[in-house]
Design a protein around this motif. Structure first.
Motif, PDB file in Angstrom:
ATOM      1  N   LYS A  45       5.907  -4.529   4.843  1.00 53.96           N
ATOM      2  CA  LYS A  45       5.078  -3.880   3.820  1.00 53.96           C
ATOM      3  C   LYS A  45       5.905  -2.903   2.981  1.00 53.96           C
ATOM      4  O   LYS A  45       5.658  -2.738   1.779  1.00 53.96           O
ATOM      5  CB  LYS A  45       3.910  -3.156   4.481  1.00 53.96           C
ATOM      6  N   LYS A  59      -2.410 -12.550  -0.673  1.00 58.68           N
ATOM      7  CA  LYS A  59      -3.428 -11.584  -0.260  1.00 58.68           C
ATOM      8  C   LYS A  59      -2.772 -10.354   0.358  1.00 58.68           C
ATOM      9  O   LYS A  59      -3.198  -9.216   0.131  1.00 58.68           O
ATOM     10  CB  LYS A  59      -4.362 -12.240   0.761  1.00 58.68           C
ATOM     11  N   CYS A  60      -1.703 -10.579   1.131  1.00 59.20           N
ATOM     12  CA  CYS A  60      -0.981  -9.463   1.742  1.00 59.20           C
ATOM     13  C   CYS A  60      -0.365  -8.572   0.666  1.00 59.20           C
ATOM     14  O   CYS A  60      -0.470  -7.341   0.729  1.00 59.20           O
ATOM     15  CB  CYS A  60       0.096  -9.998   2.682  1.00 59.20           C
ATOM     16  N   ASP A  64      -3.097  -6.628  -1.070  1.00 53.74           N
ATOM     17  CA  ASP A  64      -3.602  -5.513  -0.262  1.00 53.74           C
ATOM     18  C   ASP A  64      -2.655  -4.319  -0.317  1.00 53.74           C
ATOM     19  O   ASP A  64      -3.092  -3.159  -0.393  1.00 53.74           O
ATOM     20  CB  ASP A  64      -3.786  -5.958   1.189  1.00 53.74           C
ATOM     21  N   GLN A  76      -3.083  -2.610  -3.634  1.00 52.84           N
ATOM     22  CA  GLN A  76      -4.315  -1.822  -3.684  1.00 52.84           C
ATOM     23  C   GLN A  76      -4.153  -0.502  -2.932  1.00 52.84           C
ATOM     24  O   GLN A  76      -4.640   0.547  -3.374  1.00 52.84           O
ATOM     25  CB  GLN A  76      -5.468  -2.623  -3.082  1.00 52.84           C
ATOM     26  N   LYS A  77      -3.471  -0.540  -1.793  1.00 54.34           N
ATOM     27  CA  LYS A  77      -3.252   0.688  -1.032  1.00 54.34           C
ATOM     28  C   LYS A  77      -2.375   1.665  -1.807  1.00 54.34           C
ATOM     29  O   LYS A  77      -2.573   2.888  -1.746  1.00 54.34           O
ATOM     30  CB  LYS A  77      -2.616   0.366   0.320  1.00 54.34           C
ATOM     31  N   ASN A 103      -0.851  -0.470   9.837  1.00 53.71           N
ATOM     32  CA  ASN A 103      -1.974  -1.306  10.258  1.00 53.71           C
ATOM     33  C   ASN A 103      -3.027  -0.447  10.949  1.00 53.71           C
ATOM     34  O   ASN A 103      -2.707   0.502  11.665  1.00 53.71           O
ATOM     35  CB  ASN A 103      -1.506  -2.393  11.233  1.00 53.71           C
TER      36      ASN A 103
END
Length: 222
Positions: free
Chosen positions: A11, A36-37, A40, A43-44, A53
């Motif tokens: 990440k 999608k990962c 996400d 977005q974070k 996580n």
């Protein structure tokens, strides 16, 4: 299929590429993760949320610790059973359903390894022909078998022989049993066994081997 957990380090890589202006599709291909990962993570970043996580995120274990111990118990009852057989036995006595791959993972996590039984080579057509000829040539023997000295060697480095009701000494050796080592074992054990087993006038005894490489080597034949 359960949700795939992406490592925090991955990440961080996604975050770095996003901050350097790379597109989400490009990042997904380069890092071998889903779009999608990447979405996400983006977005974070927009919401100033941490990338760690969440606790409890991901697929839950299909078995409890007690059920894992039961699986271990039935495995120890017969270690020759395959993972498919263990899964079938586990499923028949439990309301849950386990697949063979889950059984393998559980046992590996408990420190066990799986092995495949080594297959012995089949007899060649020539060996079959020789054995059939030997059987036909000696099918009428009765007392004659009392004069045969049978020998064999084991994989734990020992050689033994017997004849009729007499048993010869168990001779140990070290390393590979090749021609010289086999002859040395025979020279040490056979003369005394013959002297103690057969009467002096009886010279009709014969030594039988199983045609192993050491038995038919050039050194042994000479």
């Amino acid at each position: 299929m359960g949700r795939v957990i992406v490592a925090h380090e991955k990440k961080i890589e996604i975050k770095s590429l996003l901050e350097n202006g790379f597109g989400q599709q490009y990042i997904a291909r380069q890092l071998n993760v889903s779009q999608k990962c990447v979405f996400d993570v983006a977005q974070k970043l927009k919401q100033n949320l941490p990338l760690f996580n969440s606790v409890g995120q991901g697929r839950k274990k299909a078995t409890t610790k007690a059920e894992d111990q039961y699986l271990l118990k039935i495995m120890k009852q017969d270690r020759t059973k395959s993972s498919q057989m263990l899964a079938a036995e586990w499923n028949s006595s439990n309301g849950k359903q386990l697949c063979a791959s889950t059984v393998r993972r559980r046992l590996i996590n408990m420190g066990y390894k799986s092995y495949t039984t080594k297959r012995k080579p089949l007899r060649t057509p020539d060996q079959i022909k020789q054995r059939l000829k030997f059987a036909n040539d000696h099918k009428h023997w009765l007392k004659e078998w009392q004069n045969i000295i049978w020998s064999d060697e084991a994989h734990f480095e020992c050689v033994g022989c017997m004849s009729g009701g007499a048993r010869g000494p168990l001779v140990t050796y070290t390393g590979r049993l090749n021609g010289p080592a086999y002859v040395k074992v025979i020279e040490e054990a056979l003369p005394m066994f013959i002297e103690n087993t057969f009467d002096a006038p009886n010279n009709n005894w014969a030594y039988m081997h199983d045609n192993a490489p050491a038995h038919r080597s050039k050194y042994t034949a000479d």
